[in-house]
Design an enzyme around this catalytic site. Structure first.
Site, short mmCIF file in Angstrom:
data_model
loop_
_atom_site.label_atom_id
_atom_site.label_comp_id
_atom_site.label_asym_id
_atom_site.label_seq_id
_atom_site.Cartn_x
_atom_site.Cartn_y
_atom_site.Cartn_z
N HIS A 267 0.72 -1.29 -0.08
CA HIS A 267 0.08 -0.14 0.05
C HIS A 267 0.88 1.23 0.12
CE1 HIS A 267 -3.59 2.58 0.66
NE2 HIS A 267 -3.72 2.09 1.76
N HIS A 306 -2.21 -2.34 -9.81
CA HIS A 306 -3.30 -1.77 -8.69
C HIS A 306 -4.48 -2.56 -8.63
CE1 HIS A 306 -5.62 1.41 -6.82
NE2 HIS A 306 -4.41 1.71 -6.26
N ASP A 362 3.00 5.54 -6.76
CA ASP A 362 4.24 5.33 -6.11
C ASP A 362 5.33 5.04 -7.10
OD1 ASP A 362 3.00 5.54 -3.43
OD2 ASP A 362 2.34 3.40 -3.48
N1 CMC Z 1 4.91 -6.88 -10.51
C1 CMC Z 1 4.97 -8.22 -10.93
N2 CMC Z 1 3.71 -8.78 -10.99
C2 CMC Z 1 2.46 -8.21 -10.48
C3 CMC Z 1 2.54 -6.89 -10.05
C4 CMC Z 1 3.79 -6.07 -9.77
N3 CMC Z 1 3.72 -4.96 -9.28
N4 CMC Z 1 1.51 -6.54 -9.44
C5 CMC Z 1 0.66 -7.77 -9.85
N5 CMC Z 1 1.24 -8.62 -10.45
C6 CMC Z 1 0.63 -9.79 -10.95
C7 CMC Z 1 0.25 -10.59 -9.76
O1 CMC Z 1 1.43 -11.45 -9.65
C8 CMC Z 1 -0.73 -11.37 -10.59
O2 CMC Z 1 -0.15 -12.51 -11.74
P1 CMC Z 1 -0.75 -13.89 -11.85
O3 CMC Z 1 -2.01 -13.80 -12.46
O4 CMC Z 1 0.12 -14.53 -12.79
O5 CMC Z 1 -0.85 -14.60 -10.44
C9 CMC Z 1 -1.37 -10.49 -11.45
O6 CMC Z 1 -0.22 -9.44 -11.86
C10 CMC Z 1 -2.69 -9.95 -10.75
O7 CMC Z 1 -2.03 -9.36 -9.45
P2 CMC Z 1 -2.89 -9.43 -7.90
O8 CMC Z 1 -1.90 -9.59 -6.99
O9 CMC Z 1 -4.05 -10.48 -8.03
O10 CMC Z 1 -3.49 -7.92 -7.79
P3 CMC Z 1 -4.02 -7.35 -6.71
O11 CMC Z 1 -5.11 -6.31 -7.19
O12 CMC Z 1 -4.32 -8.30 -5.55
O13 CMC Z 1 -2.73 -6.37 -6.13
C11 CMC Z 1 -1.35 -4.77 -5.80
C12 CMC Z 1 -2.53 -5.16 -6.31
C13 CMC Z 1 -1.34 -3.18 -5.80
C14 CMC Z 1 -1.18 -5.19 -4.53
C15 CMC Z 1 -0.40 -5.25 -6.61
O14 CMC Z 1 -0.16 -4.86 -7.87
C16 CMC Z 1 1.27 -5.08 -6.27
O15 CMC Z 1 1.67 -5.62 -5.21
N6 CMC Z 1 1.76 -4.02 -6.70
C17 CMC Z 1 3.23 -3.68 -6.24
C18 CMC Z 1 3.07 -2.83 -4.77
C19 CMC Z 1 2.52 -1.27 -5.29
O16 CMC Z 1 3.02 -0.74 -5.88
N7 CMC Z 1 1.55 -0.96 -4.47
C20 CMC Z 1 0.99 0.47 -4.72
C21 CMC Z 1 -0.34 0.47 -5.00
S1 CMC Z 1 -0.65 2.14 -5.38
C22 CMC Z 1 -0.58 3.06 -3.78
C23 CMC Z 1 -1.92 2.57 -3.17
O17 CMC Z 1 -3.07 3.03 -3.35
O18 CMC Z 1 -1.88 1.82 -2.26
#
Ligand code: CMC
Length: 427
Positions: A267, A306, A362
């Protein structure tokens, strides 16, 4: 066309008509679907709230597919261009932009509540110099609850207003003092002559100048960053503020909980994680190897992806432009080239395209913060300060919403059936 959903329960052959409003069915309407009269009724299962609206909200509109973000209807790009953070905080809290008098009164009340109890200085001394500033922010918000015991009267609109002002006013002070403590520098008291962000910069960076003058470009850049971070509808930390607040806990501890959620690297802690990642990559030529490791599942590309945006985060677009203004003053952050290369490769790579992973807020914000002289540990704090106005607007909206009750999800129990206690000697 009827706005209903017909559901046939194949266990019983019965059909039910469920109302659809705003593209949503009420989960409680499913409870009538039963196999037997003593059956609890059908529930929906939605870990991580992937497809469940937890509230009705008139604060922030977000269309993740189209990359749209609006506060109270106003596009984020226009607010970033023309507004100020305090005006946006007013907008979030009150629903409308203020007129000149309203804005003046609001700014005055915020800027005359920036001092904190001297006890907080003593509390700071209890921390090690390298204590993470987010950990301290969480603790100090909770500590403020012990000073303002009337804040517990959360149903009293006047008291609520007072504490909303106090929290927005004091966030920069507690953040700046935590930073000064980690450096062993004397604390700088707030100056009501400066702007909200100018005062924050002074409390952080003033050394011996009798009057600290923030650089206008940096002051404005910080204000724009604060606008961009002010609210983001039902994210993890806002849900924490609403969830804790639904127990009628006071706003200080509700925001301490929200800050704790924001601290996490998935986050608000992501901006810090991005900087660490860029440093680790170290050189543009290492980018392809890093991308390959992400695709091999060895880590995430921080600052990408995201839950809601499946398009370029509109905040990231504004920040990318803002970076040019800041770097013109501070000099270019050498990590920018690595970030640009990462973005270029990721946006043309099948792995990221297929998963609709784009830079989020971010990805570039940390580069600006670093160029402005903030240490990486302060980055999530810089997210938390402006987000306080969003949390507080959401907290008030939750309290005024007659449909809200104490937040209390259901579960699907997967543990053992009833069994008799086994005495120690028989285990
Ligand atoms: N790098 C590589 N792969 C990713 C990433 C990433 N940053 N984010 C998602 N994926 C992949 C994930 O592994 C999954 O792949 P698969 O379908 O093969 O399993 C797919 O994309 C879908 O991801 P998810 O984890 O199901 O997506 P989510 O909605 O649960 O997670 C998130 C959203 C923001 C937690 C995630 O994208 C992440 O961890 N990003 C990196 C951390 C980050 O930058 N966070 C800041 C968010 S913006 C500020 C805020 O509002 O907090």
């Amino acid at each position: 066309m009827a706005d209903t959903l017909s559901i046939t329960d194949n266990r019983t052959g019965k059909t039910y008509e469920i109302a659809i409003q705003d593209g949503t069915i009420r989960a409680a309407d499913l409870r009538q679907i039963k196999v037997a009269s003593d059956d609890f009724g059908l529930m929906s299962y939605d870990p991580a709230f992937m497809n469940t609206a937890s509230c009705r909200s008139a604060i922030t509109y977000l269309d993740g597919d189209a990359g749209i973000l609006r506060y109270r209807g106003y596009p984020i790009e226009q607010l970033a261009e023309q507004s100020t953070y305090l005006e946006v905080a007013y907008l979030l809290m009150h629903g409308e932009l203020p007129n000149t008098q309203q804005l003046g009164a609001w700014e005055h009340s915020i800027m005359t509540h920036t001092f904190v109890h001297e006890f907080l200085k003593r509390a700071l001394e209890g921390y090690r110099y390298d204590a993470h500033p987010m950990g301290r922010l969480v603790a100090f918000l909770a500590t403020l609850s012990t000073f303002y015991t009337d804040a517990k009267d959360v149903r009293n609109p006047e008291i609520r207003k007072q504490h909303v002002v106090r929290i927005i006013a004091k966030m920069p002070t507690i953040a700046a003092w935590a930073y000064r403590h980690s450096l062993g520098r004397p604390y700088i008291y707030p100056s009501n002559e400066l702007s909200y962000c100018g005062n924050f910069l002074a409390m952080l960076f003033q050394i011996a100048e009798p009057k600290y003058k923030p650089h206008p470009v940096l002051e404005r850049a910080l204000d724009v960053l604060f606008i961009l971070h002010a609210d983001h509808e039902q994210n993890c930390s806002t849900s924490a503020a609403r969830g804790v607040g639904s127990a009628e806990s006071d706003p200080y501890v509700s925001l301490a909980a929200a800050s704790a959620a924001l601290y996490g690297p998935l986050h608000g802690g992501a901006n810090e994680a991005v900087l660490r990642m860029l440093k680790k990559i170290g050189n543009v030529k290492n980018v392809p190897e890093f991308i390959a490791s992400v695709k091999a599942g060895e880590g995430k590309l921080m600052g990408f992806g995201h839950r809601v945006y499946k398009n370029y985060d509109p905040r990231a677009k504004v920040i990318k432009k803002l970076a040019d203004d800041v770097f013109a003053v501070t000099g270019r952050n050498p990590l920018l080239d690595i970030a640009l290369e990462l973005e270029k490769i990721a946006l043309s790579d099948e792995y990221f395209i297929k998963r609709k992973l784009y830079p989020n807020v971010d990805f570039y914000s940390g580069l600006i913060y670093q160029a402005m002289g903030f240490p990486v540990e302060m980055f999530p704090v810089l997210f938390a300060i402006p987000r306080a106005s969003g949390w507080l607007s959401q907290w008030c909206e939750m309290l005024d919403d007659n449909e809200q009750k104490i937040s209390r999800p259901r579960q699907i129990y997967t543990g053992p059936d009833a069994r008799d206690y086994v005495p120690m000697a028989k285990r």
